[in-house]
Design a protein around this motif. Structure first.
Motif, PDB file in Angstrom:
ATOM      1  N   LEU A   1       0.823  -1.199   0.000  1.00 57.29           N
ATOM      2  CA  LEU A   1       0.000   0.000   0.000  1.00 57.29           C
ATOM      3  C   LEU A   1       0.862   1.255   0.000  1.00 57.29           C
ATOM      4  N   THR A   2       1.884   1.283   0.843  1.00 57.91           N
ATOM      5  CA  THR A   2       2.758   2.457   0.939  1.00 57.91           C
ATOM      6  C   THR A   2       3.473   2.732  -0.376  1.00 57.91           C
ATOM      7  N   LYS A   3       3.948   1.691  -1.002  1.00 54.64           N
ATOM      8  CA  LYS A   3       4.616   1.866  -2.300  1.00 54.64           C
ATOM      9  C   LYS A   3       3.652   2.386  -3.350  1.00 54.64           C
ATOM     10  N   ALA A   4       2.423   1.883  -3.341  1.00 56.07           N
ATOM     11  CA  ALA A   4       1.427   2.339  -4.313  1.00 56.07           C
ATOM     12  C   ALA A   4       1.056   3.795  -4.068  1.00 56.07           C
TER      13      ALA A   4
ATOM     14  N   GLN B   1       1.829  18.605   7.185  1.00 53.61           N
ATOM     15  CA  GLN B   1       0.505  18.861   6.628  1.00 53.61           C
ATOM     16  C   GLN B   1       0.481  18.602   5.125  1.00 53.61           C
ATOM     17  N   ALA B   2       1.554  19.038   4.448  1.00 53.17           N
ATOM     18  CA  ALA B   2       1.635  18.834   3.005  1.00 53.17           C
ATOM     19  C   ALA B   2       1.702  17.348   2.664  1.00 53.17           C
ATOM     20  N   LEU B   3       2.487  16.583   3.439  1.00 48.43           N
ATOM     21  CA  LEU B   3       2.582  15.149   3.209  1.00 48.43           C
ATOM     22  C   LEU B   3       1.231  14.462   3.430  1.00 48.43           C
ATOM     23  N   ALA B   4       0.562  14.832   4.506  1.00 44.00           N
ATOM     24  CA  ALA B   4      -0.760  14.261   4.788  1.00 44.00           C
ATOM     25  C   ALA B   4      -1.722  14.560   3.647  1.00 44.00           C
ATOM     26  N   HIS B   5      -1.658  15.791   3.140  1.00 41.03           N
ATOM     27  CA  HIS B   5      -2.529  16.175   2.038  1.00 41.03           C
ATOM     28  C   HIS B   5      -2.245  15.327   0.802  1.00 41.03           C
ATOM     29  N   GLN B   6      -0.977  15.137   0.477  1.00 43.19           N
ATOM     30  CA  GLN B   6      -0.618  14.352  -0.705  1.00 43.19           C
ATOM     31  C   GLN B   6      -1.029  12.889  -0.566  1.00 43.19           C
ATOM     32  N   ILE B   7      -0.790  12.327   0.604  1.00 44.26           N
ATOM     33  CA  ILE B   7      -1.172  10.931   0.822  1.00 44.26           C
ATOM     34  C   ILE B   7      -2.690  10.782   0.762  1.00 44.26           C
ATOM     35  N   ASN B   8      -3.414  11.745   1.351  1.00 44.12           N
ATOM     36  CA  ASN B   8      -4.873  11.671   1.323  1.00 44.12           C
ATOM     37  C   ASN B   8      -5.417  11.768  -0.094  1.00 44.12           C
ATOM     38  N   GLN B   9      -4.816  12.641  -0.892  1.00 41.49           N
ATOM     39  CA  GLN B   9      -5.239  12.769  -2.284  1.00 41.49           C
ATOM     40  C   GLN B   9      -4.976  11.470  -3.040  1.00 41.49           C
ATOM     41  N   ALA B  10      -3.822  10.870  -2.787  1.00 36.99           N
ATOM     42  CA  ALA B  10      -3.493   9.604  -3.443  1.00 36.99           C
ATOM     43  C   ALA B  10      -4.438   8.493  -2.981  1.00 36.99           C
ATOM     44  N   LEU B  11      -4.738   8.468  -1.689  1.00 42.66           N
ATOM     45  CA  LEU B  11      -5.689   7.482  -1.157  1.00 42.66           C
ATOM     46  C   LEU B  11      -7.048   7.613  -1.841  1.00 42.66           C
ATOM     47  N   SER B  12      -7.505   8.836  -1.977  1.00 42.57           N
ATOM     48  CA  SER B  12      -8.812   9.078  -2.596  1.00 42.57           C
ATOM     49  C   SER B  12      -8.828   8.597  -4.049  1.00 42.57           C
TER      50      SER B  12
END
Length: 245
Positions: free
Chosen positions: A47-50, A211-222
Motif C-alpha cells: 500500500l505504501t509503495k502504491a 501537513q503537506a505530506l498528509a494532504h498528498q497521501i490523502n489525495q493519493a488514497l482518494s
C-alpha cells in the motif's frame, strides 16, 4: 473570503510541490505478521509503495522494532510512520485518512467458551504481544492482568499449554500464529465480534511539511479508492502472502 481560500490552496499546492521535489522521504515501520513482513513484503508495504507512486513521492521504507520506530519518529528522524495508532503515538502528529481498522479478538481453546467483550476477560490470564498497540479498554482495565510475550507464536504456545486463558490479537496476525503452531483446529474466536477497534493511519511530523505530506497521501488514497485499486491492495490475500514467505 474566497481570496483567502485560494491563497491557502495555493500554499498547500506549493508545499506539496516542495515535498515532492525534495530528497528521499523516510517512512518508518515495524514488523506485523502478514501486514509488514519486511521492507519489501506485506500488505501495508504494498500500500505504501502504491501511495508513494500515486503521489509522486520518493519514499524509502525502513523497518525497526516497534519501540525503536516510535522513538525514531519522536526524535524527528522519520518523515512518516506507519501503521500509526493514536494510543501509541509519543508526540503530536499530523495524520492521514484511515487506511485500516485494527480489530483485536479473543482467541481461546475450543473446549472453552468464546469471549466477545472486554468485560469477559476479568480475572482471566490474558496473553498480549509486546510492541503491539492495544486499546485502553484493555490496558486501562484494572480487573485484567495481561501477561506479555515477545511474539504471537509464543502466546499461542502459552495458550495451548494452559499458561494463559485467552490470547488477544489482531485477527490475521493471530491466524498466522495459529498456522505456525499447527494449532488452527484447537483454537477458536468469533470473527464477527472484536473486543476493540482502533483507527490505523499514516503519521507525519507536525508543521507545514507534515501537513503537506498528509494532504498528498490523502489525495493519493482518494484516487486509489475511486479507481478500485485501494480495495485490491488492502484485500487480505493471505494465500498470496504465504507464497512470498
Amino acid at each position: 473570503m474566497r481570496t483567502g481560500r485560494l491563497l491557502i490552496a495555493l500554499g498547500i499546492s506549493l508545499l506539496c510541490s516542495a515535498v515532492a521535489s525534495a530528497q528521499s522521504l523516510i517512512f518508518g515501520t515495524y514488523p506485523i505478521p502478514l501486514m509488514v513482513e519486511s521492507e519489501q513484503q506485506g500488505i501495508f508495504i504494498r500500500l505504501t509503495k502504491a501511495l508513494a507512486a500515486e503521489a509522486g513521492l520518493d519514499v524509502r521504507i525502513v523497518l525497526f522494532p516497534a519501540k525503536r520506530a516510535l522513538s525514531e519518529f519522536e526524535q524527528g528522524n522519520l518523515d512518516g510512520l506507519f501503521p500509526a495508532i493514536d494510543v501509541s503515538m509519543p508526540v503530536p502528529y499530523e495524520r492521514s485518512l484511515s487506511i485500516y481498522s485494527k480489530d483485536d479478538f479473543a482467541f481461546t481453546l475450543k473446549e472453552q467458551p468464546l469471549l466477545t467483550s472486554v468485560e469477559q476477560l476479568r480475572n482471566k490470564r490474558v496473553g498480549i504481544t509486546s510492541g503491539y498497540p492495544y486499546s485502553r479498554l484493555l490496558t486501562g482495565n484494572r480487573d485484567i492482568q495481561p501477561m506479555m510475550a515477545n511474539t504471537d507464536l509464543q502466546n499461542v504456545q502459552m495458550l495451548l499449554a494452559g499458561r494463559i486463558d485467552v490470547f488477544v490479537v489482531e485477527q490475521y496476525s493471530g491466524l498466522r500464529a495459529l498456522e505456525q503452531a499447527d494449532a488452527s483446529d484447537r483454537v477458536h474466536y468469533n470473527p464477527l465480534q472484536p473486543l476493540s477497534r482502533q483507527d490505523v493511519f499514516y503519521a507525519f511530523r507536525t508543521g507545514q511539511n507534515g501537513q503537506a505530506l498528509a494532504h498528498q497521501i490523502n489525495q493519493a488514497l482518494s484516487r486509489l479508492q475511486k479507481s478500485g485499486a485501494l480495495a485490491k491492495l488492502m484485500k487480505r490475500q493471505i494465500s498470496a502472502e504465504k507464497q512470498d514467505d
